[in-house]
Design an enzyme around this catalytic site. Structure first.
Site, PDB file in Angstrom:
ATOM      1  N   HIS A 143       0.561  -0.971   0.159  1.00  0.00           N
ATOM      2  CA  HIS A 143      -0.065  -0.136   0.657  1.00  0.00           C
ATOM      3  C   HIS A 143       0.817   1.215   0.075  1.00  0.00           C
ATOM      4  O   HIS A 143       0.314   1.856  -0.007  1.00  0.00           O
ATOM      5  CB  HIS A 143      -0.756   0.630   1.551  1.00  0.00           C
ATOM      6  CG  HIS A 143      -2.127  -0.996   1.014  1.00  0.00           C
ATOM      7  ND1 HIS A 143      -2.359  -2.234   1.051  1.00  0.00           N
ATOM      8  CD2 HIS A 143      -3.393  -0.272   1.249  1.00  0.00           C
ATOM      9  CE1 HIS A 143      -3.106  -2.896   1.432  1.00  0.00           C
ATOM     10  NE2 HIS A 143      -4.068  -2.026   0.921  1.00  0.00           N
ATOM     11  N   GLY A 192      -0.680  -3.072  -5.100  1.00  0.00           N
ATOM     12  CA  GLY A 192      -2.192  -3.651  -5.083  1.00  0.00           C
ATOM     13  C   GLY A 192      -2.762  -3.119  -4.990  1.00  0.00           C
ATOM     14  O   GLY A 192      -4.388  -3.952  -5.417  1.00  0.00           O
ATOM     15  N   HIS A 193      -3.146  -1.755  -4.490  1.00  0.00           N
ATOM     16  CA  HIS A 193      -4.558  -1.325  -4.332  1.00  0.00           C
ATOM     17  C   HIS A 193      -4.062   0.165  -5.108  1.00  0.00           C
ATOM     18  O   HIS A 193      -3.519   1.288  -4.551  1.00  0.00           O
ATOM     19  CB  HIS A 193      -4.175  -1.105  -3.218  1.00  0.00           C
ATOM     20  CG  HIS A 193      -5.927  -0.786  -2.770  1.00  0.00           C
ATOM     21  ND1 HIS A 193      -6.274   0.248  -3.507  1.00  0.00           N
ATOM     22  CD2 HIS A 193      -6.520  -0.711  -1.127  1.00  0.00           C
ATOM     23  CE1 HIS A 193      -7.922   0.555  -2.936  1.00  0.00           C
ATOM     24  NE2 HIS A 193      -7.965   0.051  -1.722  1.00  0.00           N
ATOM     25  N   HIS A 270     -12.234  -6.590  -5.744  1.00  0.00           N
ATOM     26  CA  HIS A 270     -12.242  -5.660  -4.319  1.00  0.00           C
ATOM     27  C   HIS A 270     -12.766  -4.957  -4.862  1.00  0.00           C
ATOM     28  O   HIS A 270     -11.989  -3.804  -5.843  1.00  0.00           O
ATOM     29  CB  HIS A 270     -10.183  -5.575  -3.850  1.00  0.00           C
ATOM     30  CG  HIS A 270     -10.961  -4.570  -2.288  1.00  0.00           C
ATOM     31  ND1 HIS A 270     -10.193  -3.453  -3.105  1.00  0.00           N
ATOM     32  CD2 HIS A 270     -10.968  -4.972  -1.384  1.00  0.00           C
ATOM     33  CE1 HIS A 270     -10.883  -2.856  -1.827  1.00  0.00           C
ATOM     34  NE2 HIS A 270     -10.568  -4.008  -0.377  1.00  0.00           N
ATOM     35  N   GLU A 322     -14.166  -8.968  -0.050  1.00  0.00           N
ATOM     36  CA  GLU A 322     -14.821  -7.483  -0.215  1.00  0.00           C
ATOM     37  C   GLU A 322     -14.750  -7.105  -1.325  1.00  0.00           C
ATOM     38  O   GLU A 322     -14.335  -5.696  -1.649  1.00  0.00           O
ATOM     39  CB  GLU A 322     -13.471  -5.965   1.053  1.00  0.00           C
ATOM     40  CG  GLU A 322     -13.668  -6.677   2.169  1.00  0.00           C
ATOM     41  CD  GLU A 322     -12.787  -5.128   2.672  1.00  0.00           C
ATOM     42  OE1 GLU A 322     -12.306  -5.270   3.726  1.00  0.00           O
ATOM     43  OE2 GLU A 322     -11.689  -4.961   1.904  1.00  0.00           O
ATOM     44  N   GLU A 338     -19.472  -1.936   0.904  1.00  0.00           N
ATOM     45  CA  GLU A 338     -18.311  -1.113   2.358  1.00  0.00           C
ATOM     46  C   GLU A 338     -18.440   0.933   2.069  1.00  0.00           C
ATOM     47  O   GLU A 338     -18.767   0.897   0.427  1.00  0.00           O
ATOM     48  CB  GLU A 338     -17.051  -1.210   1.635  1.00  0.00           C
ATOM     49  CG  GLU A 338     -16.026  -0.599   1.848  1.00  0.00           C
ATOM     50  CD  GLU A 338     -14.434  -0.532   2.851  1.00  0.00           C
ATOM     51  OE1 GLU A 338     -14.719  -1.815   1.631  1.00  0.00           O
ATOM     52  OE2 GLU A 338     -13.543  -0.368   2.421  1.00  0.00           O
ATOM     53  N   CYS A 340     -16.307   2.629   1.854  1.00  0.00           N
ATOM     54  CA  CYS A 340     -15.829   2.848   0.451  1.00  0.00           C
ATOM     55  C   CYS A 340     -16.194   3.338  -1.127  1.00  0.00           C
ATOM     56  O   CYS A 340     -15.093   3.728  -1.737  1.00  0.00           O
ATOM     57  CB  CYS A 340     -14.293   2.693   1.411  1.00  0.00           C
ATOM     58  SG  CYS A 340     -13.534   3.367   1.928  1.00  0.00           S
ATOM     59  N   CYS A 418     -10.490   3.070   7.086  1.00  0.00           N
ATOM     60  CA  CYS A 418     -10.663   3.164   6.061  1.00  0.00           C
ATOM     61  C   CYS A 418     -11.656   4.231   5.487  1.00  0.00           C
ATOM     62  O   CYS A 418     -11.656   5.232   5.241  1.00  0.00           O
ATOM     63  CB  CYS A 418     -10.613   2.464   4.303  1.00  0.00           C
ATOM     64  SG  CYS A 418     -11.480   1.614   5.277  1.00  0.00           S
TER      65      CYS A 418
HETATM   66  O1  FUB Z   1      -6.631  -1.631   1.811  1.00  0.00           O
HETATM   67  C1  FUB Z   1      -7.244  -0.395   1.781  1.00  0.00           C
HETATM   68  C2  FUB Z   1      -8.764  -0.711   2.836  1.00  0.00           C
HETATM   69  O2  FUB Z   1      -8.760  -1.099   3.339  1.00  0.00           O
HETATM   70  C3  FUB Z   1      -9.158  -0.741   1.661  1.00  0.00           C
HETATM   71  O3  FUB Z   1      -9.440  -0.264   0.010  1.00  0.00           O
HETATM   72  C4  FUB Z   1     -10.322  -1.135   2.153  1.00  0.00           C
HETATM   73  O4  FUB Z   1     -11.390  -1.862   1.141  1.00  0.00           O
HETATM   74  C5  FUB Z   1     -10.180  -1.970   3.207  1.00  0.00           C
HETATM   75  O5  FUB Z   1     -10.004  -3.529   3.180  1.00  0.00           O
HETATM   76 ZN    ZN Z   2     -13.228   1.544   3.734  1.00  0.00          ZN
END
Ligand code: FUB
Ligand code: ZN
Length: 654
Positions: A143, A192-193, A270, A322, A338, A340, A418
């Site tokens: 991250h 990865g994100h 995700h 998720e 979620e 977010c 988050c």
């Molecule tokens: O991985 C960072 C954040 O935490 C994600 O965007 C959310 O879904 C939670 O998993």
């Molecule tokens: Zn969130």
């Protein structure tokens, strides 16, 4: 007219109340949490002992990384992003109204972040404190770029709100560090994100530096082009312990890395990651007029919104990863939804509108905003949902380990935090979503009482919206244009309305909607426009392929989805059904749930036989007795504000 600048001021009571809530409650409350002050109970988001939920420690991590305090990093590897999102929310609050005390706090946070930044621009407290040898070496889970993206977003917002030069310098130094390490001339790698791509686009829009657009495009376009980047990188990762347990076992689709983005056409993996990816893709596509990039966004958007989205604008059908699952799989009681992810859906809709003037983006934006996003916070601004269910039985949460994520009340804080600051930053900047200006066209996307000034080299347009939408569907626009230039206003006609009427300077207009917008050419001087949308309670059924909803309907009034709560309708909500002619009655109420319109309807309740006895009995032994009842619906976003109880959005129909 090129390069029109837009400034909005919300004067709407509903949204001003939310913005006050962010300013007066959420920002100070979240500040306390991030500083580990007060008696705030942190809950893991589901029953998993591995979730760090003792404290936030987010600001302390920065103090340790900056060498001000000694100690260890605590929390998720992405804990820094909580601070960045808080800073971004504070920036929007300050842009709306200066508050010296808040600015002072936020300036100190900027100083602290700059102190935690390393000489070469690297910023990431976990790696600075604990495992510097792993920097950029475990991108699947680290991250690092995700956090960087959140900082860039916060920096752009804070710089714009306050002119603080240090925040922008720190963000640019970080972007340069990332470019050296992982840009086209550096090592191959992407996070990865997704998120850094959004942050880079914000830096690009702010500074005009093409480098940031190019770097964002680079990360977008290399994604999924490799055979197995994450697997290969893992072999050279000097660290022994996983940064996030189990994440390296997840399939490539979880990270949207199963295919190059230009070849992706369905919503995989995700949910938050996917909508962040698409937000950046749509933004970069608009900025670089990249039709191929935009086409992928359109295809995935269609898949999400036509086959994989809940009526509440929630997305993500399973707690496992998720994530999205498959078409029409929309289980009401095990879903994820979620907060977010719906925040991200709002971001995405806004970016899509920059290229495609289609009302459906606005429709989905308001669906997500008025329902799942708002349900993410309690009405006190101090309790938050991570997961936003459409059906809840508190006993399932308690006794069914498969539903430990489906909480019946909002916790004070979450181990993975988050959502709360994400929600805060969106609500604090909701003024940015009212209009979408492109060339000489201004699309009115959201309806709320507001005053707007649009200015360009050839003149100005002032737009005042007077409305109490969505209580009523009457929206009056007073438009004043100075200067002789081309300008048209597009008014969104939501797909949920069955009647829309438009009057221009008192005359009925015959304009027809094109892709969800009615367009009006605005002449110089004053124009008075009255848009009347019919808003009434409507029952919605899902596509029959949605197994969970067959034989059921959900009630909505305009963009607001309704639900039944045990508090108003008694226990065992599965026993009630709506009559064929429900005879809806709307009532404006002021009470525990704020000022709402509640809706009552005629229904039936199956009676449990007094001597029910057997678990199973022959159907031919007789039908179950039903008694007429009046069902009492409340807006979905207000549920769970009166203690733990059952709730359902979908109700059986007779
Ligand atoms: O991985 C960072 C954040 O935490 C994600 O965007 C959310 O879904 C939670 O998993
Ligand atoms: Zn969130």
């Amino acid at each position: 007219m090129e390069e029109m600048k837009i400034q909005n001021r919300i004067t709407d009571t509903f949204w001003m109340n939310y913005r006050k809530l962010v300013r007066r409650e959420m920002i100070p409350y979240q500040w306390k949490v991030l500083n580990d002050e007060g008696e705030i109970r942190i809950e893991p988001e589901r029953n998993d002992p591995g979730i760090p939920a003792e404290k936030s420690h987010a600001l302390e991590n920065f103090r340790i990384a900056a060498g001000i305090h000694e100690g260890h990093h605590y929390g998720w590897v992405f804990q820094d992003s909580d601070v960045y999102k808080w800073l971004e929310a504070a920036a929007y609050a300050l842009a709306e109204e200066m508050d010296e005390e808040l600015k002072e706090k936020a300036d100190r946070v900027v100083d602290l972040i700059a102190e935690a930044q390393e000489e070469d621009g690297y910023l990431g407290t976990y790696f600075t404190i604990e495992e510097p040898e792993r920097k950029f070496k475990s991108l699947q889970n680290s991250h690092e770029l995700y956090c960087a993206g959140h900082f860039m977003e916060a920096a752009a917002a804070y710089y714009q709100a306050t002119g603080n030069a240090k925040v922008l310098e720190t963000a640019e130094k970080l972007a340069d560090c990332i470019e050296r390490a992982l840009g086209p001339a550096g090592s191959f790698g992407y996070d990865g994100h997704e998120e850094v791509e959004i942050g880079l686009m914000k830096l690009y829009h702010l500074t005009g530096k093409e480098r940031y657009l190019n770097l964002a495009r680079h990360f977008l376009l290399i994604r999924g082009t490799d055979q197995d980047f994450f697997g290969e990188q893992k072999k050279t990762d000097p660290g022994k312990k996983p940064l996030i347990r189990g994440m390296d076992q997840l399939p490539r689709s979880y990270f949207q890395a199963h295919l190059p983005v230009l070849q992706q056409s369905s919503a995989e993996g995700h949910a938050v990651r996917l909508v962040y990816l698409l937000t950046a893709m749509a933004d970069a596509a608009a900025a670089s007029r990249d039709e191929a990039l935009l086409n992928s966004c359109r295809k995935i958007w269609d898949n999400i919104t036509k086959k994989r989205m809940f009526i509440t604008g929630g997305i993500g059908s399973t707690v496992h990863g998720e994530a999205f699952t498959f078409d029409y799989d929309l289980p009401n009681d095990t879903m994820y939804c979620e907060t977010c992810a719906s925040v991200g859906l709002v971001f995405l809709a806004r970016q899509m509108l920059r290229s495609d003037a289609r009302g459906e983006y606005g429709d989905v934006m308001e669906r997500a905003l008025y329902n799942t996003v708002l349900s993410g916070t309690a009405l006190d601004g101090k309790h938050f949902f991570y997961v936003n269910p459409l059906e809840v039985n508190p006993a399932s949460y308690k006794y069914d380990p498969g539903k430990s994520h489906v909480k019946p009340v909002r916790p004070e804080w979450l181990g993975c935090a988050c959502c709360p600051p994400n929600l805060a930053r969106l609500l604090a900047s909701v003024d940015q979503y009212i209009y979408s200006v492109n060339g000489s066209t201004c699309l009115a996307v959201l309806y709320m009482k507001s005053e707007t000034r649009i200015s360009g080299p050839e003149g100005e347009v002032w737009i005042r919206q007077e409305t109490d939408y969505p209580k009523s569907g009457e929206i009056a626009f007073s438009v004043r244009k100075t200067g002789d230039f081309d300008f048209q206003l597009g008014l969104r006609i939501p797909a949920w309305t069955d009647q829309a009427e438009l009057r221009v300077n008192g005359q009925l207009s015959s304009g027809k909607a094109q892709d969800g917008f009615v367009y009006l050419r605005i002449p110089e001087g004053e124009t008075e426009i009255l848009l009347s949308l019919s808003i009434r309670p409507i029952l919605w059924r899902a596509d029959p392929r949605v197994r969970a909803d067959i034989g059921k309907a959900a009630l909505a009034r305009g963009p607001i989805v309704y639900c039944l709560e045990e508090r108003d309708n008694g226990k065992d909500l599965h026993l009630v059904s709506l009559d064929r002619e429900p005879d809806f009655e709307e009532k404006e109420e002021e009470g525990l749930l704020g000022r709402i319109i509640s809706i009552s309807a005629k229904g039936k309740r199956i009676q449990i036989p007094e001597n029910a006895g057997d678990l199973y009995s022959p159907v031919e032994s007789g039908t179950l007795e039903k008694k007429p009842v009046r069902l009492h619906f409340i807006p979905y976003y207000t549920w769970a504000n009166r203690g733990s109880n059952e709730m359902t959005v979908y109700v059986r129909t007779e």
